[in-house]
Design a protein around this motif. Structure first.
Motif, PDB file in Angstrom:
ATOM      1  N   VAL A 188       0.697  -1.044  -0.024  1.00 55.59           N
ATOM      2  CA  VAL A 188       0.050  -0.125  -0.186  1.00 55.59           C
ATOM      3  C   VAL A 188       0.822   1.362   0.010  1.00 55.59           C
ATOM      4  N   GLY A 189       0.849   2.059  -0.907  1.00 51.56           N
ATOM      5  CA  GLY A 189       1.425   3.447  -1.078  1.00 51.56           C
ATOM      6  C   GLY A 189       0.534   4.457  -1.059  1.00 51.56           C
ATOM      7  N   THR A 190       1.236   5.565  -0.336  1.00 52.10           N
ATOM      8  CA  THR A 190       0.275   6.879  -0.086  1.00 52.10           C
ATOM      9  C   THR A 190       1.120   7.924  -0.917  1.00 52.10           C
ATOM     10  N   GLY A 191       0.449   8.961  -1.371  1.00 53.34           N
ATOM     11  CA  GLY A 191       1.055  10.292  -1.981  1.00 53.34           C
ATOM     12  C   GLY A 191       1.532   9.548  -3.446  1.00 53.34           C
ATOM     13  N   ILE A 192       2.712  10.253  -3.938  1.00 52.41           N
ATOM     14  CA  ILE A 192       3.131   9.745  -5.152  1.00 52.41           C
ATOM     15  C   ILE A 192       3.636   8.514  -5.255  1.00 52.41           C
ATOM     16  N   LEU A 193       3.646   7.626  -4.289  1.00 47.43           N
ATOM     17  CA  LEU A 193       4.284   6.236  -4.160  1.00 47.43           C
ATOM     18  C   LEU A 193       2.973   5.255  -4.148  1.00 47.43           C
ATOM     19  N   SER A 194       1.822   5.990  -4.373  1.00 47.24           N
ATOM     20  CA  SER A 194       0.807   4.961  -4.440  1.00 47.24           C
ATOM     21  C   SER A 194       0.310   4.020  -5.500  1.00 47.24           C
ATOM     22  N   GLN A 199       1.949  -3.670  -7.241  1.00 48.54           N
ATOM     23  CA  GLN A 199       2.869  -4.670  -7.164  1.00 48.54           C
ATOM     24  C   GLN A 199       2.594  -5.753  -5.946  1.00 48.54           C
ATOM     25  N   SER A 200       1.171  -5.570  -5.631  1.00 49.93           N
ATOM     26  CA  SER A 200       0.831  -6.541  -4.520  1.00 49.93           C
ATOM     27  C   SER A 200       1.097  -8.155  -5.174  1.00 49.93           C
ATOM     28  N   GLU A 201       0.460  -8.177  -6.379  1.00 43.73           N
ATOM     29  CA  GLU A 201       0.236  -9.730  -6.833  1.00 43.73           C
ATOM     30  C   GLU A 201       1.723 -10.096  -7.033  1.00 43.73           C
ATOM     31  N   GLN A 202       2.780  -9.367  -7.603  1.00 42.10           N
ATOM     32  CA  GLN A 202       4.094  -9.838  -7.670  1.00 42.10           C
ATOM     33  C   GLN A 202       4.654 -10.166  -6.465  1.00 42.10           C
TER      34      GLN A 202
END
Length: 224
Positions: A188-194, A199-202
């Protein structure tokens, strides 16, 4: 009637004696409380011998760990917060296979992990410049990686040293492993890293075989 009374007087003492012997045998079965420390955290267990060479253990263990700045990402100034929370209840059987060799046990059983979660949060610690635009740490955000093995897990291992104390106290060892459920994982990413959330499935595919939880445990036993 006299004949019946004589017969009962002859029969009852052996019956009573046999019942007393059986009760004494049950009463003499060893029981112990166990405090254990090891790779599955710290825990308590109750140990009871049901028949010769075979005893059952029921207990609970917990690992609540937290650490900061465990790892760094090359080329990026960041902080990291890592936690591991594992809580299980377990039922194990200890079998001593060799006569007069109480120092060696075979151990097997099952645990239910009420919680079995690892988490890492990566937080960039510098402002980020994109052309003329400067983004603050809050605007950049952070990334959370979470892995979860909650569920049933079989256990197999060996034990060394006496299962029950000869007197009141002793120490013994357990070596083995749990085979955990197939892990679930999320990013889980927030901001510009959202965008990293995709990539969770990977991540799930990369860790699908990480299911063995090695156990090295020291047990402190007190016999009732």
């Amino acid at each position: 009637m006299k004949l019946l009374a004589v017969a009962l007087s002859l029969l009852l003492p052996p019956v009573i004696s046999s019942a007393q012997n059986n009760a004494d045998t049950v009463a003499k079965r060893p029981m112990a409380m166990q405090l254990n420390v090891g790779t599955q955290g710290i825990g308590l267990a109750f140990n009871y011998e049901v028949i010769n060479h075979l005893s059952f253990r029921a207990g609970i263990n917990a690992i609540p760990l937290k650490a900061n700045d465990v790892f760094k990402i090359s080329g990026v100034n960041s902080t990291s917060n890592v936690s591991a929370n594992f809580y299980n209840i377990h039922f194990l059987a200890d079998y001593t296979p060799f006569e007069n060799q109480e120092w060696f046990r075979l151990v097997g059983g099952l645990a239910y992990f009420l919680k079995a979660e690892g988490n890492a949060r990566i937080i960039p610690s510098d402002d980020y410049k994109y052309g003329d635009l400067t983004l603050t740490e809050e605007q950049i955000g952070y990334v959370d990686l979470t892995v979860d093995w909650k569920g049933l897990a079989p256990y197999i291992g060996i034990g060394l040293l006496r299962n029950f104390p000869k007197n009141k106290f002793n120490v013994n060892l357990d070596f083995g492993t749990y085979y955990l459920t197939k892990p679930d994982a999320d990013i889980v990413g927030t901001g510009i890293l959202s965008g990293n959330s995709s990539q969770s499935e990977q991540l799930r595919d990369n860790i699908k075989n990480y299911r063995w939880l090695p156990i090295l445990q020291v047990n402190f036993n007190y016999k009732f």
